[in-house]
Design a protein around this motif. Structure first.
Motif, PDB file in Angstrom:
ATOM      1  N   PRO A 190      46.396  49.035 -28.542  1.00 47.26           N
ATOM      2  CA  PRO A 190      46.999  50.317 -28.873  1.00 47.26           C
ATOM      3  C   PRO A 190      46.953  50.496 -30.387  1.00 47.26           C
ATOM      4  O   PRO A 190      47.087  49.523 -31.126  1.00 47.26           O
ATOM      5  N   TYR A 243      43.033  52.416 -28.659  1.00 49.55           N
ATOM      6  CA  TYR A 243      43.505  53.471 -27.771  1.00 49.55           C
ATOM      7  C   TYR A 243      44.780  54.106 -28.328  1.00 49.55           C
ATOM      8  O   TYR A 243      45.675  53.404 -28.810  1.00 49.55           O
ATOM      9  N   ALA A 245      47.833  57.458 -27.930  1.00 50.38           N
ATOM     10  CA  ALA A 245      48.463  58.462 -27.069  1.00 50.38           C
ATOM     11  C   ALA A 245      47.947  59.826 -27.516  1.00 50.38           C
ATOM     12  O   ALA A 245      47.848  60.095 -28.720  1.00 50.38           O
ATOM     13  N   THR A 262      54.876  61.365 -28.354  1.00 52.68           N
ATOM     14  CA  THR A 262      54.503  60.607 -27.150  1.00 52.68           C
ATOM     15  C   THR A 262      55.712  59.840 -26.647  1.00 52.68           C
ATOM     16  O   THR A 262      56.608  59.489 -27.431  1.00 52.68           O
ATOM     17  N   GLU A 291      41.796  58.209 -26.063  1.00 49.25           N
ATOM     18  CA  GLU A 291      43.176  58.679 -25.995  1.00 49.25           C
ATOM     19  C   GLU A 291      43.643  58.837 -24.557  1.00 49.25           C
ATOM     20  O   GLU A 291      42.830  59.051 -23.650  1.00 49.25           O
ATOM     21  N   ILE A 297      49.589  56.356 -19.530  1.00 45.53           N
ATOM     22  CA  ILE A 297      50.153  55.172 -20.196  1.00 45.53           C
ATOM     23  C   ILE A 297      51.245  54.552 -19.317  1.00 45.53           C
ATOM     24  O   ILE A 297      51.269  53.336 -19.072  1.00 45.53           O
ATOM     25  N   THR A 318      48.947  51.110 -23.245  1.00 45.68           N
ATOM     26  CA  THR A 318      47.807  51.947 -23.616  1.00 45.68           C
ATOM     27  C   THR A 318      46.521  51.111 -23.629  1.00 45.68           C
ATOM     28  O   THR A 318      45.445  51.595 -23.274  1.00 45.68           O
TER      29      THR A 318
END
Ligand code: AN7
Length: 380
Positions: A190, A243, A245, A262, A291, A297, A318
């Protein structure tokens, strides 16, 4: 059986690769040495021949990867006679800073966005005796304030713009290589402030460089001459995959984002400080950014908890959400080995977990018959 030396934290273990003097007073809580768990059920459900491992960083002393960087940053702060550290935080950095400051006997000042950090993290900062400064602004505003105030007050910044943080965090890559006896093909993380993906790339590059010469721009922290010597040579480095959000995805937009949103509050960051380093890590390794919606998620968080028994916080999931999408699509081909970093423990954010859970909580009378019926009705 011969006794093995007691594990006393990552500075003792990797001292020859860290900028720590022999006589330093090491501030440690036994961080690092976290489990690399091979997933069983998830790959089978996918019907794909891939090795997926999760590096469970939630099992660090304050339940996130931040402890790796904090042990080095606080050790160096103490060495420099600093009496206070400061950070802006979406929660985990503040928890870690508070704990290590307590251990060191110095003060931690933590700036957090009001109402936007998970309850477990706030509890940690408070319990460890940090001075908690809630601001009516987000992480990025807090980060800006920290940078400004550090010019006017005797405090050491322990956000990841402090290069010692990334030095500590690079040790996660060392552990993975030592355990797999090579680097994985893909490393999925993430991305928020983008320090951790940078730190992992530094770690992988150091391990793949026999001479200690820096092989990538991502290593410019040491300005091209590594004082620690190179690592053992491993034949490969992973593709680094970051990755984000969707509501907080500056690397996908190609520019900073002003109002990130997020459910994964840990990565609610729109102005990542390690922007250039993270781009370098992804480009040099041949990786990419992608994303994910909040729903995706949370689904990955739940899948991992239910199917593998591993509970991570939303931001951490994520990395798995991403790996699953890319394995399904074939972007990560069969036959690959994939490591997903689970950056923080699920218990950090019980509110989000309970809110999204659909697990039945049955209410029954306190009687044998009622309990037996509940069992028989709910056998899988
Ligand atoms: C669980 O605590 O930035 O990309 O202030 O807590 O290195 O920022 C937290 C970041 C991922 C993103 N997962 O890592 C903070 C903070 C979890 C995190 C990230 C964070 P970076």
């Amino acid at each position: 059986m011969p006794f093995r030396p007691r594990y006393t934290g990552l500075i003792d273990k990797y001292r020859d690769r860290l900028p720590i003097h022999d006589d330093a007073r090491v501030i440690s809580l036994g961080e690092g040495n976290t489990p690399l768990i091979r997933l069983n059920n998830v790959p089978r459900d996918l019907n794909k021949e891939v090795d997926i491992y999760v590096k469970y960083e939630g099992l660090n002393p304050t339940a996130s990867f931040k402890d790796r960087g904090m042990t080095v940053a606080v050790t160096k702060a103490v060495e420099a006679d600093s009496r206070a550290i400061i950070c802006a935080s979406t929660g985990n950095t503040s928890a870690s800073a508070a704990a290590y400051a307590g251990r060191a006997g110095i003060t931690a000042f933590v700036l957090i966005p009001e109402g936007k950090i998970a309850m477990g993290k706030l509890a940690q900062a408070m319990m460890h005796g940090a001075v908690v400064i809630q601001i009516q602004g987000n992480f990025d505003a807090g980060m800006q304030l920290v940078k400004e105030v550090a010019d006017h007050a005797p405090v050491t910044i322990v956000n990841s713009i402090n290069p010692y943080r990334l030095q500590g965090q690079k040790t996660a890559a060392f552990e993975i290589i030592e355990e797999l006896e090579r680097a994985p093909d893909y490393h999925c993380l993430p991305v928020g402030n983008a320090g951790n993906i940078t730190a992992h790339w530094i770690g992988y590059c150091e391990y793949s460089s026999a001479s200690g010469d820096h092989v990538t721009d991502a290593c410019t922290f040491c300005k091209g001459h590594c004082p620690y010597g190179g690592g053992a040579i491993v034949g490969n480095r992973p593709k680094m995959v970051g990755y984000q959000a969707s509501g907080a995805a500056p690397f996908l937009r190609g520019h900073m984002v002003d109002s990130p949103e997020t459910v994964a509050t840990a990565i609610r960051i729109g102005h990542p400080q390690s922007w250039d380093y993270a781009w370098a890590a992804v480009k040099e390794s041949g990786g990419w950014f992608d994303e994910f919606s909040d729903e995706e998620i949370l689904a990955a968080q739940k899948l991992l908890a239910e199917r593998e028994g591993v509970f991570c916080e939303p931001a951490s999931a994520t990395s798995l959400a991403g790996a699953l999408r890319d394995i399904r699509s074939g972007k990560i081909p069969e036959g690959s080995s994939v490591v997903c970093t689970l950056t923080g423990h699920g218990l950090k954010d019980p509110d989000t977990a309970i809110k999204q859970s659909t697990a039945p909580v049955l209410k029954v009378p306190s009687e044998l018959d009622a309990v037996r019926k509940a069992i028989l009705d709910n056998m899988a």
